[in-house]
Design a protein around this motif. Structure first.
Motif, short mmCIF file in Angstrom:
data_model
loop_
_atom_site.label_atom_id
_atom_site.label_comp_id
_atom_site.label_asym_id
_atom_site.label_seq_id
_atom_site.Cartn_x
_atom_site.Cartn_y
_atom_site.Cartn_z
N PHE A 182 -49.24 -18.44 27.94
CA PHE A 182 -50.45 -17.77 28.42
C PHE A 182 -51.69 -18.38 27.75
O PHE A 182 -52.53 -17.67 27.21
N HIS A 183 -51.79 -19.72 27.85
CA HIS A 183 -52.91 -20.43 27.26
C HIS A 183 -54.24 -19.97 27.85
O HIS A 183 -55.26 -19.96 27.17
N TYR A 184 -54.22 -19.58 29.13
CA TYR A 184 -55.44 -19.10 29.81
C TYR A 184 -55.36 -17.60 30.08
O TYR A 184 -55.97 -17.10 31.03
N GLY A 185 -54.59 -16.89 29.31
CA GLY A 185 -54.47 -15.45 29.48
C GLY A 185 -53.65 -15.09 30.71
O GLY A 185 -52.66 -15.76 31.04
N LEU A 186 -54.07 -14.05 31.41
CA LEU A 186 -53.33 -13.57 32.58
C LEU A 186 -53.69 -14.30 33.87
O LEU A 186 -53.12 -14.02 34.93
N ILE A 187 -54.62 -15.24 33.80
CA ILE A 187 -55.05 -15.94 35.01
C ILE A 187 -53.89 -16.69 35.65
O ILE A 187 -53.65 -16.58 36.87
N THR A 188 -53.16 -17.45 34.84
CA THR A 188 -52.07 -18.26 35.42
C THR A 188 -50.90 -17.42 35.93
O THR A 188 -50.41 -17.70 37.04
N GLY A 246 -50.45 -22.69 32.06
CA GLY A 246 -50.62 -21.87 30.87
C GLY A 246 -49.69 -22.22 29.72
O GLY A 246 -49.75 -21.59 28.66
N SER A 299 -46.60 -21.11 23.76
CA SER A 299 -47.23 -20.01 24.50
C SER A 299 -47.17 -20.30 26.00
O SER A 299 -47.29 -21.46 26.42
N SER A 315 -56.39 -29.97 27.25
CA SER A 315 -56.43 -29.03 28.36
C SER A 315 -57.02 -29.66 29.62
O SER A 315 -56.52 -29.47 30.72
#
Length: 265
Positions: free
Chosen positions: A8-14, A70, A6, A211
């Motif tokens: 996008f481990h932290y969603g759209l933040i990265t 991410g 993946s 993480s």
């Protein structure tokens, strides 16, 4: 077995934070290069081009490694080799500097621009994949050759467009627009390259990605380039000619600038 990967481990933040850093590096580089035009071949021109190259290089590299925050591998412990990570930063700044100095001193003629764009694009791609060799996933990393080639093509096109904009655009709003596009192009190159990645692990490890330790490492690596961008931003903000797009040239410098434009036409 093939592990699930993946970006996008932290969603759209990265991806959003990464894009903003690519945009910041691009807009600073464009304003610095604009400031160098008509400055002869002295130290002022050299200084502005160098600052532009560092800004663009740090922006691209910072975008890459913020995006890598991410990156996660299901069942794998992701870690980084610090030496190769830093080497990829120096490679990025060096190849960007080659392109910026070529167009800065020789103009945006087709041959110069094409040469500088190809060299810089290949260098940016080399930075990306060198940075990827610093990643330890606990498994074997494989790449889809077709997607890799596509990412390199995107890098060359983005670099060529960036260098053309650096010597062709001077108005502030036009610079911001060009930087927005350049940031998108750099981000597209990164995520296209990452789409080529697959990871094969012999055995899934319990606990997944560490993480906290990974994030701490990357934040330490990012501190220097981010500080360089902040410093460059401060220099640009306190220079009225860069901010306002106004050039108070001496007559000899103005004549050289006009001659340079005729040469590249």
């Amino acid at each position: 077995m093939t592990a699930e990967v993946s970006e996008f481990h932290y969603g759209l933040i990265t991806p959003i934070a990464a894009y903003l850093m690519a945009f910041l590096g691009a807009v600073l580089a464009l304003r610095c290069t604009t400031r160098s035009i008509g400055r002869g071949r002295g130290q002022k021109k050299l200084g502005w081009l160098a600052l532009g190259a560092v800004s663009l290089g740090c922006g691209i590299w910072t975008m890459h490694f913020i995006a890598m925050i991410g990156f996660s591998v299901d069942g794998g412990l992701v870690s980084y080799d610090s030496g190769r990570t830093l080497l990829s930063l120096f490679v990025c700044i060096a190849v960007v500097a080659v392109g910026v100095f070529l167009v800065g001193y020789r103009g945006s003629g087709p041959v110069t621009l094409g040469t500088a764009g190809v060299l810089t694009g290949l260098g940016v791609a080399a930075m990306h994949y060198l940075g990827m060799t610093a990643v330890n996933t606990g498994g074997d990393v494989h790449y889809d050759t077709t997607v890799v080639v596509l990412s390199v093509v995107i890098a060359v096109v983005a670099a060529t467009a960036a260098l053309w904009a650096a010597v062709s655009i001077s108005a502030v709003w036009a610079t911001i627009g060009a930087a927005l596009v350049m940031g998108a192009a750099v981000s597209t190159m990164h995520y296209t390259g990452m789409a080529a990645v697959s990871v094969h692990v012999a055995q899934m490890q319990s606990g997944g990605q560490s993480s906290t330790s990974l994030l701490s490492f990357l934040l330490v690596m990012l501190a220097g380039p981010v500080a360089a961008l902040i410093l460059a931003g401060a220099i640009v903000m306190f220079d009225p000619e860069v901010v306002g797009g106004q050039r108070d040239w001496h007559p000899a410098e103005r004549q050289e600038a006009v001659a340079g434009r005729r040469f590249t036409a």
